[in-house]
Design an enzyme around this catalytic site. Structure first.
Site, short mmCIF file in Angstrom:
data_model
loop_
_atom_site.label_atom_id
_atom_site.label_comp_id
_atom_site.label_asym_id
_atom_site.label_seq_id
_atom_site.Cartn_x
_atom_site.Cartn_y
_atom_site.Cartn_z
N GLU A 132 22.31 11.68 -16.31
CA GLU A 132 22.05 12.07 -14.93
C GLU A 132 20.58 12.45 -14.77
O GLU A 132 19.97 13.04 -15.67
CB GLU A 132 22.98 13.19 -14.47
CG GLU A 132 23.01 14.40 -15.36
CD GLU A 132 23.88 15.53 -14.82
OE1 GLU A 132 24.53 15.38 -13.77
OE2 GLU A 132 23.90 16.57 -15.47
N CYS A 173 26.24 17.09 -8.59
CA CYS A 173 26.92 16.54 -9.75
C CYS A 173 27.82 15.36 -9.39
O CYS A 173 28.10 14.52 -10.23
CB CYS A 173 27.76 17.64 -10.41
SG CYS A 173 28.83 18.46 -9.23
N GLY A 228 27.15 23.45 -21.56
CA GLY A 228 28.62 23.54 -21.67
C GLY A 228 29.07 23.41 -23.12
O GLY A 228 29.96 24.16 -23.58
N GLY A 244 27.57 23.73 -14.81
CA GLY A 244 26.20 23.47 -15.21
C GLY A 244 26.14 22.20 -16.05
O GLY A 244 27.04 21.37 -16.00
N SER A 245 25.09 22.11 -16.85
CA SER A 245 24.88 20.87 -17.60
C SER A 245 25.85 20.76 -18.77
O SER A 245 26.33 21.78 -19.31
CB SER A 245 23.44 20.85 -18.12
OG SER A 245 23.24 21.93 -18.99
N THR A 246 26.10 19.55 -19.19
CA THR A 246 26.97 19.31 -20.34
C THR A 246 26.36 19.91 -21.60
O THR A 246 27.07 20.46 -22.45
CB THR A 246 27.24 17.80 -20.48
OG1 THR A 246 27.97 17.38 -19.32
CG2 THR A 246 28.05 17.47 -21.72
N LYS A 263 26.82 35.51 -13.41
CA LYS A 263 25.47 35.25 -13.91
C LYS A 263 24.98 34.00 -13.17
O LYS A 263 25.27 32.86 -13.57
CB LYS A 263 25.50 35.06 -15.42
CG LYS A 263 24.32 34.37 -16.04
CD LYS A 263 22.98 35.00 -15.71
CE LYS A 263 21.84 34.12 -16.20
NZ LYS A 263 21.64 32.91 -15.36
N GLU A 290 32.84 22.92 -15.51
CA GLU A 290 32.47 21.89 -14.52
C GLU A 290 31.08 21.43 -14.91
O GLU A 290 30.10 22.13 -14.68
CB GLU A 290 32.45 22.51 -13.11
CG GLU A 290 33.75 23.19 -12.70
CD GLU A 290 34.83 22.20 -12.31
OE1 GLU A 290 34.58 21.00 -12.33
OE2 GLU A 290 35.94 22.66 -12.00
P1 NAD Z 1 22.14 24.54 -16.63
O1 NAD Z 1 23.23 24.09 -17.55
O2 NAD Z 1 20.74 24.41 -17.08
O3 NAD Z 1 22.34 26.09 -16.25
C1 NAD Z 1 23.56 26.57 -15.73
C2 NAD Z 1 23.73 28.04 -16.07
O4 NAD Z 1 23.86 28.18 -17.48
C3 NAD Z 1 22.57 28.93 -15.65
O5 NAD Z 1 23.09 30.09 -15.03
C4 NAD Z 1 21.90 29.25 -16.97
O6 NAD Z 1 21.22 30.49 -16.94
C5 NAD Z 1 23.09 29.30 -17.90
N1 NAD Z 1 22.77 29.14 -19.33
C6 NAD Z 1 21.70 28.53 -19.89
N2 NAD Z 1 21.77 28.59 -21.23
C7 NAD Z 1 22.93 29.23 -21.53
C8 NAD Z 1 23.58 29.58 -22.76
N3 NAD Z 1 23.06 29.29 -23.94
N4 NAD Z 1 24.77 30.22 -22.69
C9 NAD Z 1 25.33 30.51 -21.49
N5 NAD Z 1 24.76 30.19 -20.31
C10 NAD Z 1 23.57 29.56 -20.32
O7 NAD Z 1 22.40 23.73 -15.25
P2 NAD Z 1 21.47 23.67 -13.95
O8 NAD Z 1 20.21 22.97 -14.27
O9 NAD Z 1 21.44 24.99 -13.28
O10 NAD Z 1 22.39 22.73 -13.01
C11 NAD Z 1 22.40 21.35 -13.10
C12 NAD Z 1 23.59 20.87 -13.90
O11 NAD Z 1 24.81 21.39 -13.39
C13 NAD Z 1 23.75 19.36 -13.84
O12 NAD Z 1 24.05 18.89 -15.13
C14 NAD Z 1 24.91 19.15 -12.91
O13 NAD Z 1 25.61 17.95 -13.07
C15 NAD Z 1 25.76 20.34 -13.21
N6 NAD Z 1 26.65 20.68 -12.11
C16 NAD Z 1 27.99 20.40 -12.24
C17 NAD Z 1 28.86 20.67 -11.19
C18 NAD Z 1 30.33 20.38 -11.32
O14 NAD Z 1 31.07 20.88 -10.51
N7 NAD Z 1 30.78 19.61 -12.29
C19 NAD Z 1 28.37 21.24 -10.01
C20 NAD Z 1 27.00 21.51 -9.91
C21 NAD Z 1 26.16 21.23 -10.97
#
Ligand code: NAD
Length: 491
Positions: free
Chosen positions: A396, A299, A248, A243-245, A190, A265
């Site tokens: 962040e 990140c 997560g 993705g975002s905390t 996804k 992550e």
């Molecule tokens: P996001 O958390 O908004 O989205 C990430 C994914 O989660 C998307 O595919 C989104 O559709 C999905 N999503 C949204 N709501 C959901 C839910 N309720 N249940 C399941 N999935 C859901 O993140 P973003 O804006 O795409 O990316 C930026 C964030 O990612 C920043 O916080 C960044 O630090 C983090 N990031 C971390 C790493 C790492 O390796 N630690 C790498 C890249 C980005």
């Protein structure tokens, strides 16, 4: 080789479920180029039922895939790497347009480099099984005395839903599905809503490489409903999330109901500690990467500078000078160093982030204003004199924004660096490596780089604290997608 894959703006994109390209039940939504605000394509909007169907297809494919030998699965990954090496150079324009990456970043890090390399790396069989030294067992009520031997095996977890962020759509997906497939799992991908089209091209490559139907499935969508359905699904055994905390935490909570295995992550607020004997030029170059590398949408970026007081003014001056040299503008021009951020909404968020810093008393050294350009641009921004409690120090921005504060010695620097909910990637710049190493060992951070911003791509990668759970890359990356099984016997 068949014709090049269609990347045209009016292409009809579909979902990949059980080896078939399926029309999206929810219609489509627009994918916009953040650099020009033009349409890149219309992405499929999967329904919740289609997300569930993708999970069911991955479950159906699981028995056959895990029955293959490790070598057979790796051979599939090797063929996929070959197809991608051949095909993916043609995807640069599309992926550049949907991510807004500068052309340099698109060529070397979005489509080239680590994307194909991840499949190549995990196409080498990695043996994770190990024997446990035998132990003598005395006769008990449970059984007779003897010598007990044991083997520890790694079994695939099962169906893995790989939910990924927007910053590096292909590389993020590759980093998950290559080790997951090598370990014998099947996957549902996804990708992030903002830039899913390159990932759908990856689906075409999966089919061309001849992977069995259902081993890789892809669902896309603009909202949280489809990925949330994957987290709830009993057909999914593990969530591999980047993705975002905030998201997560939601996944952790919902996933608990079905005891999901998790690889998380999450966010970061990378500290960069400079001792009084640090090489200011090198440190400034590293810090400027927050501005010049994918507009700070990284990140691991060193966004929180903790600088010895004796170098503080000099470092701020040098950073301000560098910011002035960075060309902000059209991501397609090779002269551009700072491209746009991903969406208008995100640009607004980053601007509000900077404003909150100023309201809290931070000093604006450079940036802050909106560049007069058609896309979603943020000027390289430096906020000085921040304090540990400010929102801009703790959270962040995921944009080209750096904060800097002064410290009075190594203990103070470590205390400030560790005063964070995050712990993903930190940096130490010091005159000698022994001192840098000692400071690094004291940081609450899953990764620390010394006098450099280059990560080791096969060292384990992941976060302490709110930055995540588990480790990616190298043998740790494949272990993350396995369950441990111990088999013992008496002789
Ligand atoms: P996001 O958390 O908004 O989205 C990430 C994914 O989660 C998307 O595919 C989104 O559709 C999905 N999503 C949204 N709501 C959901 C839910 N309720 N249940 C399941 N999935 C859901 O993140 P973003 O804006 O795409 O990316 C930026 C964030 O990612 C920043 O916080 C960044 O630090 C983090 N990031 C971390 C790493 C790492 O390796 N630690 C790498 C890249 C980005």
């Amino acid at each position: 080789m068949p014709d090049a894959y269609d990347t045209s703006v009016d292409r009809e994109w579909r979902l990949l479920i059980g080896g078939e390209w399926v029309a999206p039940a929810g219609g489509t939504y627009e994918v916009i180029d953040p650099n020009t605000t033009e349409l890149v394509g219309r992405a499929p909007e999967a329904s919740v039922e289609q997300a569930r169907a993708a999970a069911a297809a991955a479950r159906d494919a699981l028995v056959g895939w895990r029955r293959l030998s490790r070598e057979q699965r790796c051979a599939h990954l090797g063929r996929l790497a070959d197809v991608l090496a051949e095909r993916s150079p043609d995807w640069v324009d599309l992926v550049q347009a949907e991510t807004g990456a500068t052309i340099n970043v698109a060529e070397t890090l979005q489509v080239g480099g680590p994307f194909v390399e991840r499949f190549r790396y995990y196409s080498r069989p990695i043996d994770l099984d190990e024997a446990v030294p035998p132990m003598t067992a005395a006769a008990t009520a449970l059984g007779p005395a003897g010598l007990v031997g044991a083997m520890v095996h790694r079994q695939p977890v099962g169906v893995v839903a790989c939910i990924t962020p927007y910053n590096f759509p292909l590389t993020n997906v590759a980093g998950k599905i290559a080790p997951a497939l090598a370990a014998g799992n099947t996957v549902v991908i996804k990708p992030a809503p903002q830039d899913p089209l390159g990932v759908l091209l990856l689906g075409e490559a999966v089919i061309e490489a001849g992977l069995p139907p259902g081993v890789v499935n892809i669902v896309t969508g603009s909202g949280p409903e489809a990925p949330a359905a994957l987290v709830e699904s009993r057909d999914v055994d593990m969530i591999s999330f980047t993705g975002s905390t905030t998201v997560g935490v939601k996944i952790y909570e919902t996933g608990a109901r079905t005891m999901k295995r998790l690889l998380m992550e999450l966010g970061g607020k990378g500290a960069l500690v400079m001792t009084e004997d640090a090489d200011v030029g090198r440190a400034v170059q590293a810090i400027a990467s927050v501005w010049g590398f994918h507009s700070g949408q990284i990140c691991t970026a060193p966004t929180r500078v903790i600088c010895h007081r004796s170098l503080y003014d000099q470092t701020i001056e040098a950073l301000s000078a560098v910011a002035g040299f960075l060309t902000v503008g059209d991501a397609r021009s090779r002269d551009t160093l700072v491209g746009p951020v991903i969406t208008e909404a995100h640009r607004d968020r980053v601007e509000a982030f900077v404003r909150s810093g100023l309201d809290d008393g931070a000093r604006l050294v450079c940036g802050g204003e909106r560049p007069d350009l058609p896309g979603y641009f943020v000027a390289p921004t430096l906020l000085a004199d921040v304090t540990p409690d400010m929102h801009v120090t703790r959270e962040e921005a995921f944009g080209p924004v750096v904060v800097i504060m002064a410290h009075d010695g190594d203990d103070h620097a470590v205390e400030l660096a560790n005063d964070s909910d995050y712990g993903l990637f930190s940096y130490v710049y010091a005159g000698d490596m022994k001192r840098a190493y000692e400071i690094g060992r004291r940081l609450e951070s899953g990764n620390v780089a010394l006098n450099s911003i280059q990560p080791h791509l096969e060292a384990p990668f992941g976060g302490f604290k709110m930055s995540g759970i588990g480790r990616d890359r190298g043998k740790w990356g494949i272990e993350a997608y396995t369950e441990i099984q111990a088999i013992s016997w008496l002789s």
